[in-house]
Structure formats: C-alpha cells, structure tokens
Motif scaffolding. Structure first.
Motif, PDB file in Angstrom:
ATOM      1  N   ALA A 227      39.164 -89.510 -48.299  1.00 53.56           N
ATOM      2  CA  ALA A 227      39.319 -90.592 -49.273  1.00 53.56           C
ATOM      3  C   ALA A 227      40.506 -91.479 -48.924  1.00 53.56           C
TER       4      ALA A 227
ATOM      5  N   TYR B  36      39.497 -93.748 -45.991  1.00 56.83           N
ATOM      6  CA  TYR B  36      38.588 -94.826 -46.404  1.00 56.83           C
ATOM      7  C   TYR B  36      39.328 -95.901 -47.197  1.00 56.83           C
ATOM      8  N   GLN B  37      40.244 -95.494 -48.059  1.00 54.54           N
ATOM      9  CA  GLN B  37      41.016 -96.468 -48.833  1.00 54.54           C
ATOM     10  C   GLN B  37      41.927 -97.293 -47.928  1.00 54.54           C
ATOM     11  N   HIS B  38      42.457 -96.656 -46.875  1.00 55.02           N
ATOM     12  CA  HIS B  38      43.260 -97.403 -45.901  1.00 55.02           C
ATOM     13  C   HIS B  38      42.407 -98.476 -45.220  1.00 55.02           C
TER      14      HIS B  38
ATOM     15  N   LEU C 126      39.776 -99.987 -46.484  1.00 58.38           N
ATOM     16  CA  LEU C 126      39.471-101.049 -47.443  1.00 58.38           C
ATOM     17  C   LEU C 126      40.675-101.941 -47.714  1.00 58.38           C
ATOM     18  N   ARG C 127      41.866-101.389 -47.610  1.00 60.33           N
ATOM     19  CA  ARG C 127      43.058-102.235 -47.780  1.00 60.33           C
ATOM     20  C   ARG C 127      43.161-103.273 -46.666  1.00 60.33           C
TER      21      ARG C 127
ATOM     22  N   HIS D 145      38.461-105.606 -47.164  1.00 58.67           N
ATOM     23  CA  HIS D 145      37.780-105.248 -48.409  1.00 58.67           C
ATOM     24  C   HIS D 145      36.262-105.360 -48.290  1.00 58.67           C
TER      25      HIS D 145
ATOM     26  N   LEU E 164      33.157 -93.353 -49.215  1.00 58.67           N
ATOM     27  CA  LEU E 164      33.601 -92.937 -50.555  1.00 58.67           C
ATOM     28  C   LEU E 164      32.412 -92.482 -51.398  1.00 58.67           C
TER      29      LEU E 164
ATOM     30  N   HIS F  14      29.716 -97.055 -55.641  1.00 58.30           N
ATOM     31  CA  HIS F  14      30.198 -97.397 -54.302  1.00 58.30           C
ATOM     32  C   HIS F  14      29.044 -97.756 -53.365  1.00 58.30           C
TER      33      HIS F  14
END
Length: 407
Positions: free
Chosen positions: A234, A237-239, A241-242, A245, A254, A270
């Motif tokens: 997680a 994946y968030q890295h 998207l930062r 996007h 996710l 998602h």
C-alpha cells in the motif's frame, strides 16, 4: 503735320514679323517633342532593375515554391498523425492511436519512435506478444535508447519468456547502469523466478535513481503484494500515485489489496477510479465485475463482465466469471455456452472443465458432467482443486437436494 517714324510700320515689315513668329513657334514645338522623348528615356533608365526583371525571377522562383510546398505537405503528413496518436494514447484510446500511426508514410513506420508508440499501444491493449515484437523492433532501430524498456520487460514477464528477459536485462545494464529503466528490467527478471526480495531491491534501486518514477514504485508494490506484505504494498502504491495521480496501475494494486482483505466496497471504488482513467481496459472492467459479484450485485456484475468481453473477447477470466454469475442466476444453458467458448481459448484449464461438470450436473446430464470432471482431473490441478474435483465425481449421480442434505 508730322508723323512719328517709330510707330509707323510698313506692310513689308509686318509680313517679316509674322514669318519670324511662325518660325519661333515651330522651333518651340520641335524642342518640346525632343524633351518629351528625352524624358521618356530618362524615366525608362530610372526604372529599378528588379522591376524590369520580375517576370524572369518569378519563373525562377516557381520551382522553389513547389519544393517548399512539398516539404510542408511531407511534414504535415508526419506531424499530424503523430500528434493525434499521442493525444489518443494519453487518453488510453489505443486502437484509435494505432489507426493514426498507420496513416504515417511507410518509411516512418520503421523508425524507433513510431515503433515504440505502437508497442505502448499494444501493451495497453494487453496484446503482449505483438507488443514484445514492436518493442524489440524499436530496440533494434535504436539500441542505445532505453525508453520503454521497462514496459518491454513486463510484457516478457507476462509471456513467461525468461531467456529473452535475461538477455534484455544484460543489454540494458551494459548500455547504462544509471538508468532507472535498466533496474526495472533486472527486477522483472528476478520477479519472474519468484525471487521477490531481490526484485524489490532492484526496483528500489530504480527509485533511488529517479524518485518520481511511478512505474518503479508500482512494481515494488506488486512484489510486496505477491509476498503478502500488504502494508508495504500500500505504501508503494501511494508513493506512485503521489508522483502520478493518473497512474491507474497503482489504483489497481490498491484494489487488489482491499480484495485480499475482503473489503469489496473499497476495492470497487479503486477499480472504478482506475477504469475511469483507462476505460478501454478489459482487465479493469473484469475486476469491477468480480467485486460486484462478491458484493452480491449480480446484475451489475454481469454488465461489467460483458463490457470486459466486448473490449477483449479473448479475456479468459472475464468469460469464466460471466459463467459463474450465470450459474448463480440459474441460467445454466447460457453459462454452458460461455464455458464452451472459453474452452477454445484455454483448453487445458482445469477450473473450466470443473465448472462445466457442475453445470452439466445441474442440467441433469450426469454422463457429460462425469466426462468434464475427469478431464479436469487429468489436467493436473492443484492439490486443493484435485480434492474438490474428486468430491464432485463421487457425488455426480446425487441430486442437488440430496447433495445439500449430505453437506
């Protein structure tokens, strides 16, 4: 009486005066015509040379104008299709992008840049075999360019071509060891052999070289997901998207995490976000359908799964899930038709024959059910599936009600 001699004029002197006046007028006229001719000559001599030579220069300029127009047309024939292809690819309209690229002149179709665009389109369409061919052609046209090689390695990963992937890894590392694409290729090479920890280290090396590379962060997440480290996946994946996007692969990852945690509502959110970014993805539509199926919304699930099949008729998972939804809706004849089409795509998949056996049993066709179940058993399924198939064979002659009572 005296007369003034100064005012007296004889007839002879008057005639002489008239003659002199006439000669003076003629001389003036003659001198005037001479001046006019001289002035015309002067004006002609005063006319600029470029004005007198314009017709000749225009004739000389015509071939140059034709050459410039031809060059203009040639540039438009290249730039307009390329612009249109980039626009469509940015919206993941890959079929339209390929159609635009095919309008390019024939000699441009073999250039490295065009081949790379074609490969990316085919990759997004999940046509990994043709994508790999296009990537290899682009690499042959420009061996020192590493652009797109990380996607090429992922295509080879999906095709399970370990030898070609190993050769690609050696090549890109020899070209530039400081390129993040090179370490992504090497990481995929280890990932194919299920060496997840080594793959993670190599993908993280790519991130050290380029912290903004969303694809490398997504690959880190995939490896953590394969190793059941959901928390680390997680974070990765968030890295991604930062940094981007619109990176739908991270949203898909996710969604897979929430699916493993059986949080199907969050997973659906998602998957739908990812499908909104890439509406032409059959895989994402299929994931939406599976999430809806697990939530009990069978009608909506069937709609999404059929949309996935409409995008890619050879998506085996979508057809298998459609058959499962149709069985749940007690539409067994339709389910059997789907499974028969699926059997042509993946003839050696035990799960397909197992489900066909269950459908035949519901239709009270025990002989056909037994044949399908035995075929599934012969295809060497996993230990858990093998036990389930043997149990189904033992109960093939039992009615549904009797089987439910026994359970």
């Amino acid at each position: 009486m005296q007369h003034n001699s100064n005012n007296t004029q004889t007839p002879g002197s008057a005639a002489a005066a008239c003659s002199r006046s006439w000669r003076q007028q003629q001389q003036q006229r003659s001198s005037g015509s001479t001046c006019s001719a001289a002035s015309d000559d002067a004006r002609e001599n005063a006319t600029p040379t470029y004005v007198r030579q314009q017709p000749q220069e225009w004739q000389e300029m015509k071939p140059r104008q034709v050459a410039v127009q031809q060059l203009h047309d040639e540039l438009l024939a290249i730039l307009l299709p390329l612009r249109l292809a980039h626009h469509h690819l940015s919206q993941y309209k890959c079929k339209e992008a390929l159609a635009a690229l095919n309008k390019l002149p024939a000699k441009q179709l073999s250039s490295a840049g065009v081949l790379l665009l074609m490969a990316r389109c085919l990759y997004e369409l999940v046509d990994y075999s043709r994508a790999a061919e296009a990537f290899e052609a682009a690499r042959a046209a420009d061996p020192l360019s590493l652009e797109g090689m990380e996607l090429y390695s992922t295509a080879l990963w999906h095709l399970k071509r370990d030898v070609e992937l190993a050769h690609l890894a050696q090549h890109v590392l020899a070209v530039d060891r400081l390129a993040p694409e090179a370490w992504c290729v090497a990481g995929n090479c280890f990932s194919l052999h299920r060496e997840h920890e080594s793959a993670v280290r190599l993908f993280q090396r790519a991130l050290q070289l380029d912290p903004t590379m969303a694809y490398a962060a997504t690959l880190v997440g995939h490896e953590h997901l394969a190793g059941e480290d959901l928390g680390a996946a997680a974070v990765a994946y968030q890295h991604a998207l930062r940094n981007d996007h619109r990176h739908y692969n991270a949203l898909y990852g996710l969604g897979q995490i929430y699916t493993k945690q059986e949080k199907h509502t969050e997973a659906l959110v998602h998957f739908e976000l990812a499908a909104k970014i890439n509406p032409s993805s059959s895989v994402l539509r299929c994931c939406c359908g599976i999430a809806l199926k697990k939530m009990g919304r069978l009608g909506e699930a069937l709609t999404q799964l059929k949309a996935a099949i409409a995008i890619d008729g050879r998506n085996p998972l979508a057809r298998f899930e459609v058959a499962g939804v149709l069985v749940a809706l007690d539409r067994c004849h339709e389910a059997l038709a789907e499974l028969q089409q699926l059997q042509e795509i993946v003839p050696r998949e035990p799960a397909v024959h197992f489900l066909m056996g269950r459908v035949h049993k519901r239709l009270q066709q025990p002989e056909a059910a037994l044949a399908a179940l035995n075929t599934a058993l012969d295809l060497r399924p996993s230990a858990a599936d093998r036990a389930a198939i043997k149990a189904a064979i033992d109960k093939v002659h039992l009615a549904e009600d009797e089987e439910d009572e026994e359970l």
